[in-house]
Design a protein around this motif. Structure first.
Motif, PDB file in Angstrom:
ATOM      1  N   ASP A  61       0.852  -1.190   0.000  1.00  0.00           N
ATOM      2  CA  ASP A  61       0.000   0.000   0.000  1.00  0.00           C
ATOM      3  C   ASP A  61       0.889   1.242   0.000  1.00  0.00           C
ATOM      4  N   PHE A  62       0.278   2.399  -0.168  1.00  0.00           N
ATOM      5  CA  PHE A  62       1.040   3.629  -0.378  1.00  0.00           C
ATOM      6  C   PHE A  62       1.966   3.940   0.785  1.00  0.00           C
ATOM      7  N   GLU A  63       1.472   3.799   2.025  1.00  0.00           N
ATOM      8  CA  GLU A  63       2.280   4.148   3.188  1.00  0.00           C
ATOM      9  C   GLU A  63       3.505   3.250   3.295  1.00  0.00           C
ATOM     10  N   ILE A  64       3.320   1.943   3.072  1.00  0.00           N
ATOM     11  CA  ILE A  64       4.434   0.997   3.174  1.00  0.00           C
ATOM     12  C   ILE A  64       5.461   1.248   2.072  1.00  0.00           C
ATOM     13  N   SER A  65       4.981   1.411   0.847  1.00  0.00           N
ATOM     14  CA  SER A  65       5.899   1.611  -0.278  1.00  0.00           C
ATOM     15  C   SER A  65       6.663   2.922  -0.139  1.00  0.00           C
ATOM     16  N   ARG A  66       5.994   3.964   0.367  1.00  0.00           N
ATOM     17  CA  ARG A  66       6.655   5.250   0.536  1.00  0.00           C
ATOM     18  C   ARG A  66       7.799   5.145   1.544  1.00  0.00           C
ATOM     19  N   LYS A  67       7.568   4.447   2.645  1.00  0.00           N
ATOM     20  CA  LYS A  67       8.612   4.279   3.654  1.00  0.00           C
ATOM     21  C   LYS A  67       9.785   3.467   3.103  1.00  0.00           C
ATOM     22  N   GLU A  68       9.495   2.466   2.260  1.00  0.00           N
ATOM     23  CA  GLU A  68      10.561   1.677   1.651  1.00  0.00           C
ATOM     24  C   GLU A  68      11.408   2.545   0.723  1.00  0.00           C
ATOM     25  N   VAL A  69      10.730   3.365  -0.068  1.00  0.00           N
ATOM     26  CA  VAL A  69      11.434   4.262  -0.988  1.00  0.00           C
ATOM     27  C   VAL A  69      12.308   5.245  -0.216  1.00  0.00           C
ATOM     28  N   PHE A  70      11.762   5.855   0.834  1.00  0.00           N
ATOM     29  CA  PHE A  70      12.519   6.838   1.615  1.00  0.00           C
ATOM     30  C   PHE A  70      13.721   6.198   2.306  1.00  0.00           C
ATOM     31  N   SER A  71      13.557   4.968   2.782  1.00  0.00           N
ATOM     32  CA  SER A  71      14.673   4.264   3.420  1.00  0.00           C
ATOM     33  C   SER A  71      15.815   4.057   2.434  1.00  0.00           C
ATOM     34  N   LYS A  72      15.479   3.722   1.195  1.00  0.00           N
ATOM     35  CA  LYS A  72      16.500   3.514   0.162  1.00  0.00           C
ATOM     36  C   LYS A  72      17.197   4.827  -0.188  1.00  0.00           C
ATOM     37  N   ILE A  73      16.420   5.904  -0.272  1.00  0.00           N
ATOM     38  CA  ILE A  73      17.001   7.203  -0.606  1.00  0.00           C
ATOM     39  C   ILE A  73      18.007   7.633   0.454  1.00  0.00           C
ATOM     40  N   ILE A  74      17.663   7.439   1.720  1.00  0.00           N
ATOM     41  CA  ILE A  74      18.544   7.831   2.822  1.00  0.00           C
ATOM     42  C   ILE A  74      19.850   7.046   2.784  1.00  0.00           C
ATOM     43  N   LEU A  75      19.784   5.759   2.389  1.00  0.00           N
ATOM     44  CA  LEU A  75      20.989   4.932   2.291  1.00  0.00           C
ATOM     45  C   LEU A  75      21.854   5.340   1.106  1.00  0.00           C
ATOM     46  N   GLY A  76      21.235   5.911   0.086  1.00  0.00           N
ATOM     47  CA  GLY A  76      21.978   6.391  -1.077  1.00  0.00           C
ATOM     48  C   GLY A  76      22.114   5.357  -2.179  1.00  0.00           C
ATOM     49  N   VAL A  77      22.591   5.815  -3.330  1.00  0.00           N
ATOM     50  CA  VAL A  77      22.746   4.939  -4.484  1.00  0.00           C
ATOM     51  C   VAL A  77      23.966   4.033  -4.282  1.00  0.00           C
ATOM     52  N   SER A  78      23.839   2.770  -4.672  1.00  0.00           N
ATOM     53  CA  SER A  78      24.917   1.796  -4.461  1.00  0.00           C
ATOM     54  C   SER A  78      25.699   1.560  -5.746  1.00  0.00           C
ATOM     55  N   ASP A  79      26.888   0.976  -5.619  1.00  0.00           N
ATOM     56  CA  ASP A  79      27.693   0.638  -6.790  1.00  0.00           C
ATOM     57  C   ASP A  79      26.970  -0.367  -7.671  1.00  0.00           C
ATOM     58  N   LYS A  80      26.234  -1.285  -7.076  1.00  0.00           N
ATOM     59  CA  LYS A  80      25.489  -2.282  -7.843  1.00  0.00           C
ATOM     60  C   LYS A  80      24.464  -1.609  -8.745  1.00  0.00           C
ATOM     61  N   GLN A  81      23.813  -0.555  -8.238  1.00  0.00           N
ATOM     62  CA  GLN A  81      22.814   0.156  -9.032  1.00  0.00           C
ATOM     63  C   GLN A  81      23.448   0.917 -10.187  1.00  0.00           C
ATOM     64  N   THR A  82      24.570   1.569  -9.953  1.00  0.00           N
ATOM     65  CA  THR A  82      25.202   2.359 -11.013  1.00  0.00           C
ATOM     66  C   THR A  82      25.903   1.486 -12.046  1.00  0.00           C
ATOM     67  N   LEU A  83      26.310   0.279 -11.662  1.00  0.00           N
ATOM     68  CA  LEU A  83      26.957  -0.622 -12.613  1.00  0.00           C
ATOM     69  C   LEU A  83      26.008  -1.062 -13.718  1.00  0.00           C
ATOM     70  N   ALA A  84      24.704  -0.939 -13.475  1.00  0.00           N
ATOM     71  CA  ALA A  84      23.718  -1.311 -14.491  1.00  0.00           C
ATOM     72  C   ALA A  84      23.642  -0.284 -15.610  1.00  0.00           C
ATOM     73  N   LEU A  85      24.233   0.902 -15.410  1.00  0.00           N
ATOM     74  CA  LEU A  85      24.190   1.966 -16.413  1.00  0.00           C
ATOM     75  C   LEU A  85      25.079   1.622 -17.607  1.00  0.00           C
ATOM     76  N   PRO A  86      24.773   2.158 -18.794  1.00  0.00           N
ATOM     77  CA  PRO A  86      25.442   1.715 -20.022  1.00  0.00           C
ATOM     78  C   PRO A  86      26.881   2.182 -20.229  1.00  0.00           C
ATOM     79  N   SER A  87      27.368   3.157 -19.461  1.00  0.00           N
ATOM     80  CA  SER A  87      28.754   3.604 -19.650  1.00  0.00           C
ATOM     81  C   SER A  87      29.339   4.103 -18.347  1.00  0.00           C
TER      82      SER A  87
END
Length: 238
Positions: free
Chosen positions: A92-118
C-alpha cells in the motif's frame, strides 16, 4: 545583492513533453518558485522516488535539489526504472513510501550504477545523487555539470537553438509526433469522453485567475511554516 533564481523541484518523466518538432519541453511549473539567493523553500510535494534526502528530512530545498532529481531522471530514462523504487508492487502507499525513503537515505549503491550503459554516466549519476546537496555536481557552478564527460559531445548553446549538429551523430535523428496543429484542442482530455475544445473555451479568464491564486496561496501557506498543513505532515510520520 537581491539576485533571484528559479527553483523547479518537480522534474519527472510525466512533466516532459515533446513538441511538434521533436524537442523536449518542461511542463508543470505550478510549484516552481523564485528564491532569494542562499534561501530555501520548505514546501513538500512531488513523486516520492524523486525526492532528495533534504526534502524527506524537511531541511529545505533549493536548486541543488533539482540536480538530485535530474540524476534520477537520467537513471530512469536509461534503465526504465528509478534507483529507489519500491520492489513490492502490492504494497500500500504508506508501506511503499517508507521503503522508498529508506533507500534514498541509504543512497545509491555501486550495484545500481553498474547497471548503467557507460562509465561516464555512472560517474555522473554518483555525482548527482550525493546526499549532501551542496556537494552535487553543478551545485556551485552549473557549468561543472554541462562540462562533464557524459555531455562532452553536446553543444548546449546550439541545442538551445535547435541545431542538430550539436548532438552526437547517433542522436541526430529526431522523432517528430504526427500532430494536427489546425485543431490542437482535440488532444486534450482524449480519454474523458468530453468535448475538450468546448470545455477549454468555456473556462473564463476570471476562473483561471482564481485557480492560479488558489495554487499560489497554498504554496505561501506552506512556506510560512504552518505545521498543520497536510503536505508537511507525512515526513514527520516517517
Amino acid at each position: 545583492s537581491g539576485q533571484k533564481f528559479v527553483c523547479v523541484s518537480f522534474v519527472s518523466p510525466e512533466n516532459i513533453l515533446i513538441d511538434a518538432n521533436g524537442y523536449a519541453k518542461l511542463s508543470n511549473f505550478s510549484r516552481a518558485k523564485k528564491l532569494a539567493l542562499n534561501s530555501k523553500t520548505m514546501t513538500i510535494f512531488g513523486v516520492p522516488e524523486y525526492m532528495p534526502p533534504e526534502q524527506i528530512f524537511g531541511t529545505g530545498q533549493d536548486t541543488s535539489s533539482d540536480l538530485w532529481q535530474f540524476g534520477i531522471l537520467i537513471y530512469e530514462m536509461l534503465l526504465g526504472y528509478t534507483p529507489f523504487q519500491c520492489n513490492n508492487a502490492q504494497s500500500d502507499f504508506e508501506i511503499s513510501r517508507k521503503e522508498v525513503f529508506s533507500k534514498i537515505i541509504l543512497g545509491v549503491s555501486d550495484k545500481q550504477t553498474l547497471a548503467l550503459p557507460s562509465s561516464n554516466v555512472e560517474v555522473l549519476i554518483k555525482q548527482l545523487l550525493i546526499p549532501q546537496s551542496q556537494a552535487r555536481l553543478g551545485a556551485i557552478e552549473i557549468s561543472d555539470l554541462l562540462n562533464c564527460s557524459w555531455f562532452e559531445d553536446v553543444n548546449f548553446n546550439k541545442l538551445y537553438e535547435k541545431d542538430l549538429s550539436s548532438l552526437p551523430k547517433e542522436s541526430q535523428k529526431v522523432w517528430k509526433p504526427k500532430l494536427d496543429l489546425s485543431n490542437p484542442h482535440k488532444y486534450y482530455a482524449r480519454d474523458t469522453g468530453h468535448d475538450a475544445s468546448s470545455f477549454v473555451s468555456n473556462i473564463s479568464k476570471k476562473q483561471l485567475t482564481k485557480l492560479d491564486n488558489m495554487l499560489h496561496q497554498a504554496d505561501d501557506t506552506n512556506d510560512e511554516g504552518d505545521k498543520n498543513d497536510y503536505e508537511r505532515r507525512w515526513y514527520h510520520e516517517f
